[in-house]
Write an enzyme that holds these catalytic residues in place. Structure first.
Site, PDB file in Angstrom:
ATOM      1  N   HIS A 189       0.803  -1.220   0.040  1.00 64.93           N
ATOM      2  CA  HIS A 189       0.000   0.041   0.030  1.00 64.93           C
ATOM      3  C   HIS A 189       0.747   1.051  -0.026  1.00 64.93           C
ATOM      4  O   HIS A 189       0.700   2.392  -0.694  1.00 64.93           O
ATOM      5  CB  HIS A 189      -0.961   0.083   1.048  1.00 64.93           C
ATOM      6  CG  HIS A 189      -2.177  -1.208   0.983  1.00 64.93           C
ATOM      7  ND1 HIS A 189      -2.486  -1.264  -0.102  1.00 64.93           N
ATOM      8  CD2 HIS A 189      -2.368  -1.909   1.910  1.00 64.93           C
ATOM      9  CE1 HIS A 189      -3.363  -2.213   0.088  1.00 64.93           C
ATOM     10  NE2 HIS A 189      -3.513  -2.526   1.433  1.00 64.93           N
ATOM     11  N   ARG A 296      -4.573  -8.506 -15.207  1.00 63.47           N
ATOM     12  CA  ARG A 296      -4.572  -9.537 -14.293  1.00 63.47           C
ATOM     13  C   ARG A 296      -5.600  -9.869 -13.704  1.00 63.47           C
ATOM     14  O   ARG A 296      -6.010  -8.910 -13.019  1.00 63.47           O
ATOM     15  CB  ARG A 296      -3.317  -9.552 -13.208  1.00 63.47           C
ATOM     16  CG  ARG A 296      -1.746  -9.344 -13.732  1.00 63.47           C
ATOM     17  CD  ARG A 296      -0.794  -9.035 -12.618  1.00 63.47           C
ATOM     18  NE  ARG A 296       0.637  -9.204 -13.079  1.00 63.47           N
ATOM     19  CZ  ARG A 296       1.391  -8.509 -13.463  1.00 63.47           C
ATOM     20  NH1 ARG A 296       1.003  -6.998 -13.311  1.00 63.47           N
ATOM     21  NH2 ARG A 296       2.785  -8.715 -13.769  1.00 63.47           N
ATOM     22  N   ARG A 331      -5.698 -11.728 -18.979  1.00 66.71           N
ATOM     23  CA  ARG A 331      -4.861 -13.092 -18.644  1.00 66.71           C
ATOM     24  C   ARG A 331      -5.685 -13.964 -18.119  1.00 66.71           C
ATOM     25  O   ARG A 331      -6.302 -13.304 -16.749  1.00 66.71           O
ATOM     26  CB  ARG A 331      -3.744 -12.966 -18.163  1.00 66.71           C
ATOM     27  CG  ARG A 331      -2.918 -14.147 -17.595  1.00 66.71           C
ATOM     28  CD  ARG A 331      -1.674 -14.007 -17.041  1.00 66.71           C
ATOM     29  NE  ARG A 331      -1.623 -13.319 -15.641  1.00 66.71           N
ATOM     30  CZ  ARG A 331      -0.716 -12.900 -14.910  1.00 66.71           C
ATOM     31  NH1 ARG A 331       0.513 -13.072 -15.355  1.00 66.71           N
ATOM     32  NH2 ARG A 331      -1.003 -12.494 -13.751  1.00 66.71           N
ATOM     33  N   GLU A 430       6.837 -18.134 -20.395  1.00 69.91           N
ATOM     34  CA  GLU A 430       7.425 -17.941 -19.156  1.00 69.91           C
ATOM     35  C   GLU A 430       7.969 -19.248 -18.613  1.00 69.91           C
ATOM     36  O   GLU A 430       8.580 -19.269 -17.471  1.00 69.91           O
ATOM     37  CB  GLU A 430       6.334 -17.170 -18.212  1.00 69.91           C
ATOM     38  CG  GLU A 430       5.064 -17.715 -17.910  1.00 69.91           C
ATOM     39  CD  GLU A 430       4.105 -16.875 -17.171  1.00 69.91           C
ATOM     40  OE1 GLU A 430       4.731 -16.023 -16.861  1.00 69.91           O
ATOM     41  OE2 GLU A 430       3.033 -17.126 -17.195  1.00 69.91           O
ATOM     42  N   ASN A 453       9.332 -12.134 -15.948  1.00 68.52           N
ATOM     43  CA  ASN A 453       9.220 -12.393 -14.374  1.00 68.52           C
ATOM     44  C   ASN A 453       9.507 -13.773 -14.031  1.00 68.52           C
ATOM     45  O   ASN A 453      10.444 -14.165 -13.384  1.00 68.52           O
ATOM     46  CB  ASN A 453       8.319 -11.634 -13.711  1.00 68.52           C
ATOM     47  CG  ASN A 453       7.887 -10.121 -13.867  1.00 68.52           C
ATOM     48  OD1 ASN A 453       8.903  -9.332 -14.525  1.00 68.52           O
ATOM     49  ND2 ASN A 453       6.831  -9.588 -13.537  1.00 68.52           N
ATOM     50  N   ASP A 454       8.524 -14.402 -14.408  1.00 72.36           N
ATOM     51  CA  ASP A 454       8.657 -15.675 -14.244  1.00 72.36           C
ATOM     52  C   ASP A 454       9.680 -16.596 -15.129  1.00 72.36           C
ATOM     53  O   ASP A 454      10.234 -17.589 -14.527  1.00 72.36           O
ATOM     54  CB  ASP A 454       7.387 -16.624 -14.408  1.00 72.36           C
ATOM     55  CG  ASP A 454       6.392 -16.207 -13.025  1.00 72.36           C
ATOM     56  OD1 ASP A 454       6.710 -16.553 -12.131  1.00 72.36           O
ATOM     57  OD2 ASP A 454       4.973 -15.833 -13.430  1.00 72.36           O
ATOM     58  N   ARG A 464      11.909 -17.343  -6.242  1.00 73.51           N
ATOM     59  CA  ARG A 464      11.408 -16.089  -6.215  1.00 73.51           C
ATOM     60  C   ARG A 464      11.471 -15.392  -5.003  1.00 73.51           C
ATOM     61  O   ARG A 464      11.689 -14.429  -4.674  1.00 73.51           O
ATOM     62  CB  ARG A 464      10.398 -15.369  -7.202  1.00 73.51           C
ATOM     63  CG  ARG A 464       9.059 -15.920  -6.739  1.00 73.51           C
ATOM     64  CD  ARG A 464       8.000 -16.110  -7.779  1.00 73.51           C
ATOM     65  NE  ARG A 464       7.586 -14.670  -8.128  1.00 73.51           N
ATOM     66  CZ  ARG A 464       6.903 -14.414  -9.094  1.00 73.51           C
ATOM     67  NH1 ARG A 464       6.365 -15.429  -9.814  1.00 73.51           N
ATOM     68  NH2 ARG A 464       6.602 -13.206  -9.327  1.00 73.51           N
ATOM     69  N   CYS A 501       5.602  -8.712 -21.375  1.00 75.36           N
ATOM     70  CA  CYS A 501       4.633  -7.703 -20.354  1.00 75.36           C
ATOM     71  C   CYS A 501       5.396  -7.802 -18.862  1.00 75.36           C
ATOM     72  O   CYS A 501       4.995  -7.637 -18.055  1.00 75.36           O
ATOM     73  CB  CYS A 501       3.377  -8.253 -20.274  1.00 75.36           C
ATOM     74  SG  CYS A 501       3.133 -10.157 -19.903  1.00 75.36           S
TER      75      CYS A 501
END
Ligand code: PEP
Ligand code: MG
Length: 589
Positions: A189, A296, A331, A430, A453-454, A464, A501
């Site tokens: 946040h 997402r 996705r 990925e 990322n993955d 990760r 992405c």
């Protein structure tokens, strides 16, 4: 305080100069053993503290400052947390069973819950540890005799172990010049709020509470991720120059963001936005994105109840019609294993990262998947919609989804519900299997989107969440660069477009290399879109193709990064440092 530099993770760009305002202290209270007789008094003290915090949150909700009006749900969620039996109930039980004072019991419970969240694979859920800690701090304050005056008078740089939206809402938004916290992550946040307030913010700032005292002057550099304590005259002059250049660069990038991103030699790259939920649509117009490259869909599934088809349809249709005529790529649900849905029991797999994730989870829970696909097909009638499947390893997975879509279209026709005919169907690349079979996979689908990322995690065989191997998270590793080239080439040979992405799409090194490889689209968080477009306009494909050629011969990521940095610094000058935010490479241990 002596002049010093400390580092953190930048989660909101920009530069600020101001006086430190400590929001609240750490949750480190008394550790007192109690007797059977004093148990009820300690329990009562904790209940009273919780009631006090709830009352304060209700007041905050009733008088929300305008720039934060969209966060009322988050404050309401904090209120839930103040009632949550996992926090309050467990702390109360601890007082009774361990015979320890309320503050101690609270502290142990907060730590235990935070550890639980921190161990989760999903970055969103992992960052919820921050909410628990923030609530712990508020309860701790109330236990210590009521909240201390928050922040003191005047504008300043907020410093806290952790922040909750409610903390920030009790302050004048204009009085917050920058934010520094010891805890938190990129989707915390703190990060979201700082971006809404458009102030620089760093999280994970080490040594913060001891290093800076209230009223002392600091420079927050949200571009390079550092804090300069007690700056001297020269620092201040350098800061003023850097801030002026950055802000005028940013104004220019935003003002021109609606123009297409076309390289100097006329090659157009579509620059799209990644969105986490429908509330983020308000960021779309200001950032100049050419549609949504990754929506997402996990957010709707994080509640206690699974969302029904109609609720999902309402969300997707609102997004699709808002974004039309531009395309939105939804996705399909990317959860599973320890990214478990609260509505499902945990699967308890021995190695969740290699378990029932993404498309595997959906095909194993076909009813849940079918409800989402029906909602997506229906939303397809409301705008320009494409579907994308996560964690694909095998062409059969794509064929299974096509078969299900075919059945669902018949079903919707029979129910007389409007829906799209054939929707473009793409896959996230990925996994190593998807890289190596990119050619055959490309024949099964309409587009590729590379999830760097993955992809980096799976290619480099790193967990990760394991900080000991975080230094291997390196998209410029030769294995990753070669994979990207292989996938882009395979897609183009088979005649389908390919985008990226993952985070690499907003790394300046990534932008240059991917342009050189012939990427069709890049997709990134809204704040990065104007800068990516601006950068693409400054590059030409020949130079970048040559850069790719050079980098493919590099023995390791360090050499590759150094080479690209040198070239980009020469090409872009000072702008390079404005673009490089948030892409510092973790050093080796
Ligand atoms: C990725 O893996 O690069 C990606 C974009 O997906 P996520 O970060 O949601 O796993
Ligand atoms: Mg992914």
């Amino acid at each position: 305080m002596a002049r010093a530099v400390i580092f953190g993770i930048s989660v909101s760009p920009g530069l600020a100069l101001g006086r430190i305002r400590h929001l609240h202290g750490a949750l480190r209270g008394e550790r007192r053993r109690i007797t059977d007789e004093t148990i009820p008094a300690e329990e009562e003290a904790l209940r009273r503290a919780a009631a006090q915090v709830r009352a304060a949150l209700e007041k905050t909700l009733a008088a929300m400052p305008a720039p934060l009006a969209d966060y009322d749900e988050i404050v309401a969620a904090q209120m839930e947390l103040a009632r949550d039996p996992r926090l309050l109930g467990t702390a109360l039980a601890r007082i009774r069973h361990r015979k320890i004072c309320a503050v101690w019991a609270l502290e142990e419970t907060v730590e235990e819950l935070c550890d639980l969240f921190r161990g989760m694979d999903d970055p969103y859920l992992r960052d919820r540890a921050q909410d628990v800690r923030a609530m712990g701090l508020r309860l701790g304050e109330a236990l210590a005799g009521g909240a201390a005056p928050r922040g003191g008078p005047g504008a300043g740089v907020l410093v806290a172990e952790d922040l909750s939206p409610a903390d920030v809402m009790e302050l004048e938004p204009d009085a917050i010049l920058g934010i520094l916290t010891a805890e938190g992550g990129p989707t915390s946040h703190t990060a979201i709020l700082a971006r809404s307030l458009r102030v620089p913010a760093l999280v994970g700032v080490t040594g913060l509470p001891d290093a800076a005292r209230d009223g002392e002057t600091v420079i927050v550099d949200g571009l390079s991720g550092c804090v300069l304590l007690d700056p001297d005259e020269e620092d201040l002059a350098r800061y003023a120059r850097r801030k002026e250049s950055y802000e005028s660069w940013e104004r220019h990038a935003r003002a021109t963001s609606r123009r297409p991103a076309e390289s100097r030699d006329g090659v157009r790259v579509s620059v799209r936005v990644n969105l986490e939920n429908a509330a983020e649509l308000r960021e779309l117009a200001g950032c100049g994105a050419d549609g949504v490259g990754l929506y997402r869909t996990e957010f709707a599934y994080l509640g206690k109840e699974l969302p029904g088809e109609d609720a999902l349809f309402a969300e997707y249709a609102a997004v699709a019609s808002h974004v039309a005529p531009e395309q939105v790529i939804f996705r399909t649900l990317d959860v599973g294993a320890d990214k478990a849905l609260p509505a499902h029991a945990a699967l308890r797999e021995p190695n969740p990262a290699l378990g029932l994730r993404g498309i595997r989870f959906c095909l194993a829970h076909e009813e849940l998947f079918r409800a989402q696909l029906r909602a997506l097909l229906r939303a397809g009638a409301e705008g320009n919609v494409a579907l994308m499947l996560p964690m694909i390893t095998d062409s059969r997975e794509v064929r299974s989804v096509r078969r299900i879509l075919q059945e669902l279209r018949q079903e919707l026709r029979a129910r007389g519900l409007a829906h799209a005919g054939r929707l473009p169907l793409g896959v996230m690349v990925e996994t190593p299997a998807a890289i190596l079979t990119a050619d055959t996979l490309a024949r099964e689908c309409d587009f590729f989107s590379i999830g760097t990322n993955d992809l980096v995690h799976y290619l480099m065989a790193i967990d990760r969440n394991n900080r000991h191997v975080a230094y291997l998270h390196e998209p410029l590793h030769p294995a990753v660069v070669r994979s990207l080239k292989r996938v882009v080439d395979a897609a183009h040979r088979e005649g389908i477009p390919v985008s990226v992405c993952g985070e690499f799409a907003s790394d300046p090194c990534g932008v240059a290399l991917l342009l050189g490889m012939g990427i069709d689209a890049l997709s990134a968080a809204p704040r990065f879109v104007p800068g990516i477009k601006h950068m693409l306009r400054k590059l030409d494909t020949d130079t970048c193709a040559e850069l790719v050629h050079t980098v493919l011969t590099m023995p390791d990521a360090g050499a590759a990064r150094q080479n690209i940095h040198e070239r980009l610094r020469r090409l872009l000058g000072q702008e390079f440092s404005f673009l490089a935010t948030n892409h510092a490479t973790p050093g080796q241990p």
